[in-house]
Design an enzyme around this catalytic site. Structure first.
Site, PDB file in Angstrom:
ATOM      1  N   GLY A 106      26.805  24.002  34.782  1.00 45.86           N
ATOM      2  CA  GLY A 106      27.231  25.025  35.764  1.00 45.86           C
ATOM      3  C   GLY A 106      28.737  25.052  35.931  1.00 45.86           C
ATOM      4  O   GLY A 106      29.342  26.111  36.030  1.00 45.86           O
ATOM      5  N   VAL A 147      32.629  24.565  37.435  1.00 43.26           N
ATOM      6  CA  VAL A 147      33.276  25.091  38.646  1.00 43.26           C
ATOM      7  C   VAL A 147      32.667  26.453  39.005  1.00 43.26           C
ATOM      8  O   VAL A 147      32.383  26.740  40.157  1.00 43.26           O
ATOM      9  CB  VAL A 147      34.803  25.214  38.440  1.00 43.26           C
ATOM     10  CG1 VAL A 147      35.446  26.010  39.575  1.00 43.26           C
ATOM     11  CG2 VAL A 147      35.436  23.834  38.358  1.00 43.26           C
ATOM     12  N   CYS A 148      32.436  27.293  37.998  1.00 46.46           N
ATOM     13  CA  CYS A 148      31.965  28.654  38.265  1.00 46.46           C
ATOM     14  C   CYS A 148      30.677  28.655  39.092  1.00 46.46           C
ATOM     15  O   CYS A 148      30.589  29.328  40.123  1.00 46.46           O
ATOM     16  CB  CYS A 148      31.737  29.377  36.940  1.00 46.46           C
ATOM     17  SG  CYS A 148      31.043  31.013  37.129  1.00 46.46           S
ATOM     18  N   LYS A 165      30.836  34.547  45.453  1.00 48.59           N
ATOM     19  CA  LYS A 165      30.193  35.862  45.491  1.00 48.59           C
ATOM     20  C   LYS A 165      29.070  35.888  46.528  1.00 48.59           C
ATOM     21  O   LYS A 165      28.824  36.918  47.154  1.00 48.59           O
ATOM     22  CB  LYS A 165      29.655  36.254  44.121  1.00 48.59           C
ATOM     23  CG  LYS A 165      30.589  37.167  43.352  1.00 48.59           C
ATOM     24  CD  LYS A 165      31.785  36.498  42.747  1.00 48.59           C
ATOM     25  CE  LYS A 165      33.068  36.513  43.485  1.00 48.59           C
ATOM     26  NZ  LYS A 165      34.141  35.741  42.845  1.00 48.59           N
ATOM     27  N   GLY A 177      48.584  35.466  47.211  1.00 46.42           N
ATOM     28  CA  GLY A 177      47.777  36.689  47.324  1.00 46.42           C
ATOM     29  C   GLY A 177      47.185  37.088  45.990  1.00 46.42           C
ATOM     30  O   GLY A 177      47.303  38.234  45.554  1.00 46.42           O
ATOM     31  N   ILE A 234      41.858  34.262  44.262  1.00 45.99           N
ATOM     32  CA  ILE A 234      41.134  33.393  45.191  1.00 45.99           C
ATOM     33  C   ILE A 234      41.553  33.689  46.629  1.00 45.99           C
ATOM     34  O   ILE A 234      40.718  33.800  47.527  1.00 45.99           O
ATOM     35  CB  ILE A 234      41.366  31.906  44.837  1.00 45.99           C
ATOM     36  CG1 ILE A 234      40.694  31.598  43.499  1.00 45.99           C
ATOM     37  CG2 ILE A 234      40.852  30.977  45.943  1.00 45.99           C
ATOM     38  CD1 ILE A 234      40.901  30.191  42.976  1.00 45.99           C
ATOM     39  N   GLU A 246      52.569  35.832  50.129  1.00 49.80           N
ATOM     40  CA  GLU A 246      52.653  35.999  48.672  1.00 49.80           C
ATOM     41  C   GLU A 246      54.133  36.028  48.286  1.00 49.80           C
ATOM     42  O   GLU A 246      54.911  36.779  48.873  1.00 49.80           O
ATOM     43  CB  GLU A 246      51.934  37.293  48.279  1.00 49.80           C
ATOM     44  CG  GLU A 246      52.228  37.817  46.892  1.00 49.80           C
ATOM     45  CD  GLU A 246      51.905  36.851  45.757  1.00 49.80           C
ATOM     46  OE1 GLU A 246      50.833  36.241  45.763  1.00 49.80           O
ATOM     47  OE2 GLU A 246      52.772  36.699  44.869  1.00 49.80           O
ATOM     48  N   ASP A 304      39.317  27.819  30.285  1.00 55.42           N
ATOM     49  CA  ASP A 304      40.538  27.647  31.082  1.00 55.42           C
ATOM     50  C   ASP A 304      41.507  26.647  30.442  1.00 55.42           C
ATOM     51  O   ASP A 304      42.718  26.774  30.579  1.00 55.42           O
ATOM     52  CB  ASP A 304      40.205  27.139  32.494  1.00 55.42           C
ATOM     53  CG  ASP A 304      39.562  28.192  33.371  1.00 55.42           C
ATOM     54  OD1 ASP A 304      39.206  29.264  32.838  1.00 55.42           O
ATOM     55  OD2 ASP A 304      39.405  27.950  34.583  1.00 55.42           O
ATOM     56  N   HIS A 335      24.091  61.795  37.646  1.00 59.11           N
ATOM     57  CA  HIS A 335      24.609  62.303  38.911  1.00 59.11           C
ATOM     58  C   HIS A 335      23.592  62.041  40.006  1.00 59.11           C
ATOM     59  O   HIS A 335      22.410  62.214  39.770  1.00 59.11           O
ATOM     60  CB  HIS A 335      24.861  63.811  38.787  1.00 59.11           C
ATOM     61  CG  HIS A 335      25.366  64.427  40.054  1.00 59.11           C
ATOM     62  ND1 HIS A 335      26.651  64.214  40.509  1.00 59.11           N
ATOM     63  CD2 HIS A 335      24.755  65.222  40.970  1.00 59.11           C
ATOM     64  CE1 HIS A 335      26.820  64.869  41.654  1.00 59.11           C
ATOM     65  NE2 HIS A 335      25.686  65.489  41.949  1.00 59.11           N
TER      66      HIS A 335
HETATM   67  P1  NAD Z   1      46.299  33.661  40.975  1.00 54.85           P
HETATM   68  O1  NAD Z   1      47.192  33.385  39.842  1.00 54.85           O
HETATM   69  O2  NAD Z   1      45.332  34.792  40.898  1.00 54.85           O
HETATM   70  O3  NAD Z   1      47.175  33.921  42.282  1.00 54.85           O
HETATM   71  C1  NAD Z   1      48.116  33.014  42.752  1.00 54.85           C
HETATM   72  C2  NAD Z   1      49.109  33.785  43.607  1.00 54.85           C
HETATM   73  O4  NAD Z   1      49.890  32.853  44.311  1.00 54.85           O
HETATM   74  C3  NAD Z   1      50.036  34.661  42.787  1.00 54.85           C
HETATM   75  O5  NAD Z   1      50.016  35.967  43.326  1.00 54.85           O
HETATM   76  C4  NAD Z   1      51.395  33.974  42.976  1.00 54.85           C
HETATM   77  O6  NAD Z   1      52.471  34.883  42.956  1.00 54.85           O
HETATM   78  C5  NAD Z   1      51.219  33.317  44.335  1.00 54.85           C
HETATM   79  N1  NAD Z   1      52.039  32.141  44.596  1.00 54.85           N
HETATM   80  C6  NAD Z   1      52.293  31.095  43.766  1.00 54.85           C
HETATM   81  N2  NAD Z   1      53.052  30.164  44.386  1.00 54.85           N
HETATM   82  C7  NAD Z   1      53.283  30.619  45.643  1.00 54.85           C
HETATM   83  C8  NAD Z   1      53.989  30.114  46.758  1.00 54.85           C
HETATM   84  N3  NAD Z   1      54.618  28.945  46.715  1.00 54.85           N
HETATM   85  N4  NAD Z   1      54.027  30.850  47.902  1.00 54.85           N
HETATM   86  C9  NAD Z   1      53.396  32.064  47.955  1.00 54.85           C
HETATM   87  N5  NAD Z   1      52.708  32.593  46.922  1.00 54.85           N
HETATM   88  C10 NAD Z   1      52.634  31.877  45.779  1.00 54.85           C
HETATM   89  O7  NAD Z   1      45.578  32.272  41.292  1.00 54.85           O
HETATM   90  P2  NAD Z   1      44.317  31.925  42.212  1.00 54.85           P
HETATM   91  O8  NAD Z   1      44.038  33.009  43.192  1.00 54.85           O
HETATM   92  O9  NAD Z   1      44.586  30.547  42.719  1.00 54.85           O
HETATM   93  O10 NAD Z   1      43.158  31.883  41.174  1.00 54.85           O
HETATM   94  C11 NAD Z   1      43.262  31.020  40.052  1.00 54.85           C
HETATM   95  C12 NAD Z   1      42.533  31.591  38.869  1.00 54.85           C
HETATM   96  O11 NAD Z   1      41.154  31.515  39.092  1.00 54.85           O
HETATM   97  C13 NAD Z   1      42.853  33.052  38.622  1.00 54.85           C
HETATM   98  O12 NAD Z   1      43.948  33.205  37.755  1.00 54.85           O
HETATM   99  C14 NAD Z   1      41.605  33.541  37.995  1.00 54.85           C
HETATM  100  O13 NAD Z   1      41.722  33.416  36.617  1.00 54.85           O
HETATM  101  C15 NAD Z   1      40.521  32.610  38.493  1.00 54.85           C
HETATM  102  N6  NAD Z   1      39.683  33.299  39.469  1.00 54.85           N
HETATM  103  C16 NAD Z   1      39.028  34.430  39.083  1.00 54.85           C
HETATM  104  C17 NAD Z   1      38.233  35.101  39.984  1.00 54.85           C
HETATM  105  C18 NAD Z   1      37.523  36.339  39.543  1.00 54.85           C
HETATM  106  O14 NAD Z   1      37.394  36.543  38.331  1.00 54.85           O
HETATM  107  N7  NAD Z   1      37.087  37.181  40.446  1.00 54.85           N
HETATM  108  C19 NAD Z   1      38.118  34.658  41.287  1.00 54.85           C
HETATM  109  C20 NAD Z   1      38.792  33.513  41.650  1.00 54.85           C
HETATM  110  C21 NAD Z   1      39.575  32.838  40.728  1.00 54.85           C
END
Ligand code: NAD
Length: 470
Positions: free
Chosen positions: A41, A43-44, A53, A182, A185, A204, A311, A443
């Protein structure tokens, strides 16, 4: 004790690893899958995609119940039983992970529960969860060890500081929460906590949420999140954090310069590859300066018998990319002439509304000086969107103006994550805008917006008037 011998060993049981192991068994390889959890399984399934989700579904139900007021249906104020929500979410995870465990058994994949370490290029030693060690010899290995949350140095270990794993644990709902980052996650879990009643602020460091995504898609989401979030601070960095009796005092610098106390802080600033601590250095496999294992287009490392996927080999860190890479690596091991060369890997952020894209984005086209035509269909013109009170959406196609090929698709709106698959297929099949336009869509559905965006390109959308292209 003589070691067990396998044709294929997969280290790491996430969606990349178990997809690889299952295909290995399907192709007739004697296969073992190693992971520390009781079932496959990763982390996902345990601490990522699936539990998040499930919680986002709870958030959606709460929003829909609230939105029903405008349709003449009123519910009382929701009573949220956090323990019951957590138990339901854990039930979902258990059902799925034990199901995947069963599928491993049906396929006769040997599941070894423990932590594996390379001793050399053909041997792994596993510290078994049940105690003791097991030595495994292999012809080929696939490393699918995934990633872990990145941290920021000034956030010390504390029950008030959460990462995606502890945030998904959902122990309680804080009054105030700061989300640092932002991205995927931050926005997904920030939305969950906001809908459960926390006052959520997001900080962000770049100029907007979801850097990398097209701004017109993000701005639709922004309109809604600015209502559910207390505050969104962009162009702002966290420069210090200290625990006080009542919370964590966080100091900001940039567009916002102040220090504020929050009950909890969720740090979601990206993820780091798990590429060390398991003896990879005992092989010829190498790691680049960002910590990703180096692989070729077939996902082979510098050690010929060892492949790496998911990853741990690089961006985008997405489960579906890992599964596809895993299957590619195993096909190569089984002797097929294949490589990992997708035309499009979809990205989906499961916020409300969802944002999804694939292939070339408008932002990338600008950065790379690629001449594109962009055809947009706003959901305000969709009958289906109106009938579900979700006109907050946009579908766009990025088209090569000469060949009229669809190079990319971007969608924001309810259900965009499911709709994007059609875009991926269009890009993979080298469909032209005419192919999409001439494909009859049912439709009334939101998927019609993809067909009508293609019609917009030709100035022929039934529901959007646009002067014809010359
Ligand atoms: P992310 O790369 O999506 O976002 C991290 C954000 O943090 C960026 O916007 C960045 O600019 C900002 N950031 C970095 N350092 C900072 C700081 N010191 N202060 C303020 N902002 C800062 O990373 P995540 O949200 O941690 O997710 C990690 C990875 O997990 C993603 O890249 C994605 O691949 C995967 N993920 C995917 C899904 C999905 O597919 N729906 C969901 C969750 C996570």
């Amino acid at each position: 004790m003589s070691p067990d011998v396998y044709q294929l060993v997969v280290l790491g049981g996430g969606p990349g690893g178990y997809a690889a192991a299952f295909l290995g068994a399907d192709l007739g390889l004697k296969t073992a899958l190693i992971d520390v959890e009781e079932n496959p399984g990763g982390v996902c399934l345990y601490r990522g995609c699936i539990p998040s989700k499930a919680l986002l579904h709870v958030a959606k139900v709460l929003h829909e119940a609230d939105a029903a007021r405008a349709m003449g249906v009123e519910f009382g104020a929701p009573q949220i039983k956090v323990d019951a929500v957590r138990a339901w979410k854990e039930g979902v995870v258990k059902k799925l992970t034990s199901g995947v465990g069963q599928v491993a058994k049906f396929r006769k994949v040997t599941y070894v529960c423990g932590f594996g370490t390379f001793k050399d290029a053909h041997t792994l030693s596993v510290s078994l969860a049940s105690g003791g060690t097991q030595e495994i010899r292999f012809d080929h290995a696939v490393v699918a060890t995934g990633s872990r949350p990145a941290t920021l140095p000034f956030f010390k270990d504390s029950a008030r500081v959460l990462d995606s794993t502890s945030a998904l644990d959902l122990r309680d709902v804080p009054k105030t929460m700061l989300v640092v980052g932002g991205g995927y996650i931050g926005l997904e879990l920030g939305s969950v906590y906001a809908s459960l009643g926390a006052r959520v602020s997001v900080v962000e460091m770049t100029s907007g949420l979801l850097p990398g995504a097209d701004r017109d898609l993000v701005s639709v989401l922004e309109k809604r999140v600015t209502k559910s979030f207390d505050r969104v601070m962009v162009n702002t960095k966290v420069v210090d954090a200290r625990e006080e009796t009542n919370g964590i005092r966080v100091t900001f610098d940039g567009a916002v310069k102040e220090s504020t106390v929050y009950d909890k802080v969720l740090v979601s600033v990206g993820r780091k590859p798990n590429s060390s601590g398991f003896g990879l250095e005992k092989t010829k496999a190498s790691v680049n300066e960002r910590g990703f294992i180096e692989v070729d287009s077939q996902r082979r490392t510098h050690e010929p018998g060892i492949f790496a996927i998911g990853d741990v080999v690089g961006e985008p860190m997405l489960a579906h990319k890992a599964s596809h890479e895993g299957r590619t690596a195993v096909e190569v091991i089984a002797g097929h002439k294949v490589a990992f060369e997708p035309a499009a890997i979809p990205a989906v952020i499961f916020t409300d509304p969802e944002i999804a894209w694939c292939g070339l984005t408008e932002t990338q086209a600008k950065e790379r000086n690629i001449d594109v035509a962009v055809a947009k269909f706003p959901w305000g013109a969709s009958g289906r969107a109106m009938s579900i009170e979700r006109t907050d959406g946009l579908t766009k196609l990025i088209i090569d103006p000469k060949s009229e090929r669809v190079l990319g698709v971007g969608i924001v709106g309810a259900g965009a994550g499911d709709m994007i698959s059609e875009g991926v297929l269009a890009v993979e099949m080298a469909a032209t805008a005419a192919d999409v336009k001439l494909t009859i869509h049912p439709h009334p559905t939101l998927s019609e917006t993809i067909m009508e965006a293609a019609e917009v390109f030709y100035g022929q959308s039934t529901h959007v008037y646009r002067p014809r292209r010359s």
